[in-house]
Design a protein around this motif. Structure first.
Motif, PDB file in Angstrom:
ATOM      1  N   UNK A  19      39.881  46.353  -0.213  1.00 24.06           N
ATOM      2  CA  UNK A  19      39.304  45.026  -0.014  1.00 24.06           C
ATOM      3  C   UNK A  19      37.990  45.139   0.758  1.00 24.06           C
ATOM      4  N   UNK A  20      37.993  45.918   1.847  1.00 26.20           N
ATOM      5  CA  UNK A  20      36.769  46.081   2.638  1.00 26.20           C
ATOM      6  C   UNK A  20      35.659  46.709   1.802  1.00 26.20           C
ATOM      7  N   UNK A  21      36.011  47.725   1.034  1.00 29.02           N
ATOM      8  CA  UNK A  21      35.022  48.430   0.220  1.00 29.02           C
ATOM      9  C   UNK A  21      34.462  47.531  -0.876  1.00 29.02           C
ATOM     10  N   UNK A  22      35.326  46.856  -1.619  1.00 27.05           N
ATOM     11  CA  UNK A  22      34.837  46.024  -2.726  1.00 27.05           C
ATOM     12  C   UNK A  22      34.030  44.827  -2.208  1.00 27.05           C
ATOM     13  N   UNK A  23      34.425  44.243  -1.085  1.00 25.21           N
ATOM     14  CA  UNK A  23      33.652  43.134  -0.525  1.00 25.21           C
ATOM     15  C   UNK A  23      32.273  43.602  -0.076  1.00 25.21           C
ATOM     16  N   UNK A  24      32.223  44.703   0.641  1.00 29.69           N
ATOM     17  CA  UNK A  24      30.943  45.204   1.149  1.00 29.69           C
ATOM     18  C   UNK A  24      30.025  45.595  -0.007  1.00 29.69           C
ATOM     19  N   UNK A 124      25.804  53.769  -6.149  1.00 30.40           N
ATOM     20  CA  UNK A 124      25.851  55.107  -5.551  1.00 30.40           C
ATOM     21  C   UNK A 124      25.471  55.090  -4.087  1.00 30.40           C
ATOM     22  N   UNK A 125      24.406  54.359  -3.753  1.00 26.50           N
ATOM     23  CA  UNK A 125      23.966  54.263  -2.358  1.00 26.50           C
ATOM     24  C   UNK A 125      25.027  53.589  -1.501  1.00 26.50           C
ATOM     25  N   UNK A 126      25.602  52.501  -1.995  1.00 25.40           N
ATOM     26  CA  UNK A 126      26.640  51.791  -1.233  1.00 25.40           C
ATOM     27  C   UNK A 126      27.861  52.672  -1.017  1.00 25.40           C
ATOM     28  N   UNK A 127      28.242  53.459  -2.034  1.00 28.30           N
ATOM     29  CA  UNK A 127      29.373  54.384  -1.865  1.00 28.30           C
ATOM     30  C   UNK A 127      29.030  55.495  -0.884  1.00 28.30           C
ATOM     31  N   UNK A 128      27.777  55.970  -0.909  1.00 28.55           N
ATOM     32  CA  UNK A 128      27.357  56.979   0.069  1.00 28.55           C
ATOM     33  C   UNK A 128      27.513  56.445   1.482  1.00 28.55           C
ATOM     34  N   UNK A 129      27.044  55.235   1.716  1.00 27.86           N
ATOM     35  CA  UNK A 129      27.154  54.616   3.045  1.00 27.86           C
ATOM     36  C   UNK A 129      28.619  54.444   3.424  1.00 27.86           C
ATOM     37  N   UNK A 130      29.427  53.941   2.499  1.00 29.79           N
ATOM     38  CA  UNK A 130      30.850  53.706   2.775  1.00 29.79           C
ATOM     39  C   UNK A 130      31.605  55.005   3.024  1.00 29.79           C
ATOM     40  N   UNK A 131      31.102  56.114   2.506  1.00 29.31           N
ATOM     41  CA  UNK A 131      31.792  57.396   2.710  1.00 29.31           C
ATOM     42  C   UNK A 131      31.706  57.863   4.163  1.00 29.31           C
ATOM     43  N   UNK A 132      30.803  57.266   4.952  1.00 33.47           N
ATOM     44  CA  UNK A 132      30.685  57.624   6.362  1.00 33.47           C
ATOM     45  C   UNK A 132      31.380  56.620   7.280  1.00 33.47           C
ATOM     46  N   UNK A 136      36.694  53.240   5.216  1.00 28.39           N
ATOM     47  CA  UNK A 136      36.634  53.325   3.754  1.00 28.39           C
ATOM     48  C   UNK A 136      36.393  54.734   3.222  1.00 28.39           C
ATOM     49  N   UNK A 137      36.155  55.691   4.082  1.00 26.63           N
ATOM     50  CA  UNK A 137      35.784  57.045   3.641  1.00 26.63           C
ATOM     51  C   UNK A 137      36.838  57.692   2.746  1.00 26.63           C
ATOM     52  N   UNK A 138      38.098  57.557   3.092  1.00 23.33           N
ATOM     53  CA  UNK A 138      39.126  58.226   2.281  1.00 23.33           C
ATOM     54  C   UNK A 138      39.235  57.600   0.895  1.00 23.33           C
ATOM     55  N   UNK A 139      39.020  56.292   0.789  1.00 21.42           N
ATOM     56  CA  UNK A 139      39.061  55.637  -0.515  1.00 21.42           C
ATOM     57  C   UNK A 139      37.860  56.059  -1.369  1.00 21.42           C
TER      58      UNK A 139
END
Length: 152
Positions: A19-24, A124-132, A136-139
């Motif tokens: 939820x946090x990842x998809x909203x962001x 891709x950029x948003x996933x890069x940011x979320x990976x840190x 949300x990093x593990x997802x």
């Protein structure tokens, strides 16, 4: 019993991450697509689905709503906006007048072709940011892990 509870707690944690990842990411993509192409994420997604089915005469509105993750009434309003911008159109089924199909227009094809690079880059950029982000990093790691993909 404790193992089942632990699994359920893990499922709840993954759900919260999702939820946090998809909203962001959805909010970021909405801003970028709106600024660059005048489209929301839902509109872009609907156009990509319609583009994938352009040779089949369109997509049933009910199926389009499901593919985009919207209710049928929300999808109807979205298609009206796309029609008003000459990006999509609707037609009634000849076999069953209760069924409506949506189709992409040539203008819609052009707009979605222009927007696809923006969408992929910003995703891709948003996933890069979320990976840190520890929430949300593990997802993100799970999303990006594809054991079936060929080795580079």
């Amino acid at each position: 019993m404790a193992a089942a509870q632990g699994r359920r707690d893990g499922e709840v944690d993954v759900w919260r991450q999702m939820v946090a990842l998809t909203n962001r990411i959805g909010n970021t993509l909405d801003r970028k697509l709106q600024r660059a192409h005048g489209l929301s994420v839902a509109e872009y997604t609907a156009l990509t689905v319609l583009s994938e089915h352009k040779r089949s005469g369109g997509v049933r509105m009910q199926d389009l709503a499901e593919a985009v993750g919207q209710s049928q009434s929300t999808m109807s309003r979205l298609i009206v906006r796309l029609e008003n911008s000459d990006l999509a159109g609707r037609s009634i089924s000849a076999e069953d007048r209760r069924v409506t199909y949506a189709q992409i227009t040539e203008t819609g094809e052009r707009v979605v072709a222009e927007a696809v690079d923006t969408f992929k880059k910003e995703l891709g950029t948003a996933l890069d940011v979320a990976s840190f982000d520890e929430r949300t990093a593990s997802l993100v790691a799970r999303l990006r892990h594809n054991p079936a993909a060929p080795a580079e």
